[in-house]
Structures are given as C-alpha cells and as structure tokens.
Write a protein that holds these residues in place. Sequence first.
Motif, mmCIF file in Angstrom:
data_model
loop_
_atom_site.group_PDB
_atom_site.id
_atom_site.type_symbol
_atom_site.label_atom_id
_atom_site.label_comp_id
_atom_site.label_asym_id
_atom_site.label_seq_id
_atom_site.Cartn_x
_atom_site.Cartn_y
_atom_site.Cartn_z
ATOM 1 N N VAL A 1 0.623 28.645 7.136
ATOM 2 C CA VAL A 1 -0.624 29.386 7.316
ATOM 3 C C VAL A 1 -0.527 30.191 8.605
ATOM 4 N N GLN A 2 -1.235 31.297 8.656
ATOM 5 C CA GLN A 2 -1.252 32.097 9.884
ATOM 6 C C GLN A 2 -2.209 31.490 10.903
ATOM 7 N N ALA A 3 -1.960 31.779 12.144
ATOM 8 C CA ALA A 3 -2.850 31.312 13.211
ATOM 9 C C ALA A 3 -4.281 31.769 12.927
ATOM 10 N N GLY A 4 -5.218 30.866 13.140
ATOM 11 C CA GLY A 4 -6.614 31.143 12.853
ATOM 12 C C GLY A 4 -7.044 30.730 11.463
ATOM 13 N N GLY A 5 -6.079 30.375 10.620
ATOM 14 C CA GLY A 5 -6.367 29.984 9.261
ATOM 15 C C GLY A 5 -6.748 28.516 9.136
ATOM 16 N N SER A 6 -6.911 28.081 7.883
ATOM 17 C CA SER A 6 -7.343 26.712 7.599
ATOM 18 C C SER A 6 -6.461 26.072 6.533
ATOM 19 N N LEU A 7 -6.388 24.764 6.602
ATOM 20 C CA LEU A 7 -5.734 23.948 5.574
ATOM 21 C C LEU A 7 -6.515 22.658 5.430
ATOM 22 N N ARG A 8 -6.451 22.064 4.243
ATOM 23 C CA ARG A 8 -7.029 20.738 4.055
ATOM 24 C C ARG A 8 -5.959 19.800 3.521
ATOM 25 N N LEU A 9 -5.719 18.750 4.273
ATOM 26 C CA LEU A 9 -4.785 17.718 3.852
ATOM 27 C C LEU A 9 -5.538 16.615 3.115
ATOM 28 N N SER A 10 -4.872 16.043 2.120
ATOM 29 C CA SER A 10 -5.421 14.914 1.385
ATOM 30 C C SER A 10 -4.423 13.773 1.420
ATOM 31 N N CYS A 11 -4.941 12.561 1.351
ATOM 32 C CA CYS A 11 -4.083 11.379 1.313
ATOM 33 C C CYS A 11 -4.692 10.390 0.339
ATOM 34 N N ALA A 12 -3.962 10.109 -0.732
ATOM 35 C CA ALA A 12 -4.419 9.156 -1.733
ATOM 36 C C ALA A 12 -3.750 7.811 -1.489
ATOM 37 N N ALA A 13 -4.564 6.770 -1.400
ATOM 38 C CA ALA A 13 -4.064 5.415 -1.183
ATOM 39 C C ALA A 13 -4.101 4.620 -2.481
ATOM 40 N N SER A 14 -3.080 3.812 -2.683
ATOM 41 C CA SER A 14 -3.040 2.945 -3.857
ATOM 42 C C SER A 14 -2.404 1.611 -3.476
ATOM 43 N N VAL B 1 0.842 -1.193 0.000
ATOM 44 C CA VAL B 1 0.000 0.000 0.000
ATOM 45 C C VAL B 1 0.880 1.247 0.000
ATOM 46 N N GLN B 2 0.550 2.185 -0.856
ATOM 47 C CA GLN B 2 1.241 3.473 -0.863
ATOM 48 C C GLN B 2 0.259 4.573 -0.450
ATOM 49 N N LEU B 3 0.749 5.471 0.378
ATOM 50 C CA LEU B 3 -0.043 6.607 0.846
ATOM 51 C C LEU B 3 0.712 7.882 0.494
ATOM 52 N N VAL B 4 0.051 8.784 -0.207
ATOM 53 C CA VAL B 4 0.697 10.029 -0.624
ATOM 54 C C VAL B 4 -0.116 11.206 -0.109
ATOM 55 N N GLU B 5 0.514 11.977 0.778
ATOM 56 C CA GLU B 5 -0.156 13.140 1.358
ATOM 57 C C GLU B 5 0.099 14.394 0.516
ATOM 58 N N SER B 6 -0.820 15.323 0.609
ATOM 59 C CA SER B 6 -0.647 16.630 -0.023
ATOM 60 C C SER B 6 -1.475 17.645 0.754
ATOM 61 N N ARG C 1 -4.032 -1.284 -2.999
ATOM 62 C CA ARG C 1 -4.895 -2.193 -2.251
ATOM 63 C C ARG C 1 -6.249 -2.222 -2.932
ATOM 64 N N THR C 2 -6.801 -3.424 -3.095
ATOM 65 C CA THR C 2 -8.038 -3.535 -3.862
ATOM 66 C C THR C 2 -9.273 -3.181 -3.051
ATOM 67 N N SER C 3 -9.175 -3.286 -1.736
ATOM 68 C CA SER C 3 -10.329 -2.992 -0.900
ATOM 69 C C SER C 3 -10.113 -1.711 -0.106
ATOM 70 N N THR C 4 -11.192 -0.964 0.100
ATOM 71 C CA THR C 4 -11.129 0.250 0.915
ATOM 72 C C THR C 4 -11.682 0.015 2.315
ATOM 73 N N LYS D 1 -12.586 7.316 -4.396
ATOM 74 C CA LYS D 1 -11.293 7.892 -4.801
ATOM 75 C C LYS D 1 -10.138 7.360 -3.967
ATOM 76 N N ASN D 2 -10.428 6.454 -3.034
ATOM 77 C CA ASN D 2 -9.386 5.928 -2.132
ATOM 78 C C ASN D 2 -8.621 7.061 -1.460
ATOM 79 N N THR D 3 -9.341 8.054 -0.997
ATOM 80 C CA THR D 3 -8.718 9.255 -0.449
ATOM 81 C C THR D 3 -9.330 9.612 0.893
ATOM 82 N N VAL D 4 -8.475 10.032 1.818
ATOM 83 C CA VAL D 4 -8.923 10.528 3.117
ATOM 84 C C VAL D 4 -8.475 11.984 3.240
#
Length: 126
Positions: free
Chosen positions: A12-25, A2-7, A27-30, A76-79
């Motif tokens: 960011v400044q305090a009080g700000g927001s970010l969204r992390l993504s992680c794509a998994a590949s 299994v490979q996991l790739v984050e992005s 593995r046939t089952s989620t 999308k196999n993504t968290v």
Amino acid sequence: QVQLVESGGGLVQAGGSLRLSCAASGRTSTRYAMGWFRQAPGKEREFAAGISWSGGRTDYADSVKGRFTISRDNAKNTVYLQMNSLKPEDTAVYYCVTTFYYSDYVPERRLDYQYWGQGTQVTVSS
C-alpha cells in the motif's frame, strides 16, 4: 492446539489503509486476550496492539496509537487490525498472537503469548 491464520497483508502507498484479519481455531473458548506483533527487517519483534477477551480493553504501541484500531468478533473467533494513515516505517511482518493465561489483561511481552500465527507481510511504499 490453537491455530492462528492471518490474512489481509499487502502493498500500500503511504497514507493508505489495510485491514488485517486473524482467524483462530482449535480452542473451544474465546475468553483469552489476543493481539498483534510486528517485525521490521533488521529489528526486534515488537508489540503493536492487543485486546481483552471481551473487547473492553485495548492497548497500543505509541508508534501506532491513533492510527491503528484492534477489534474482535468472538462469534467468528476472529481478531482484526485496522491500519490507517500507514507510513513506510509500518512495513513489517505482522503476527497474530493469543495467550492461554490472560483474559481481561492485555500483556505486551512476547513471552506472555503462547500461540503465534505464521505472519503476513505489510509493505508501505513512500
């Protein structure tokens, strides 16, 4: 294997927001729990958030509860980790993780996760 790739990390400044993504590949089952750990400079790697395979169960560290939201798209196999109201103490390398043991249960121990991504840096300035 299994490979996991984050992005989505960054500065960011305090009080700000970010969204992390992680794509998994590779593995046939989620049908496995996934999550995020983080490691701040000079500190132990710690559990931040986790989600069951269906998304019906989520778990958060007390330090991020109410500010972070974990979600997943099995088609999308993504968290994702939506991080709002960020604080300087959220500065860390964030690692995506998954397990081949647990499905509906969301573990919090490092040893319960067999697969780890390379990590993405999140820096929150004051």
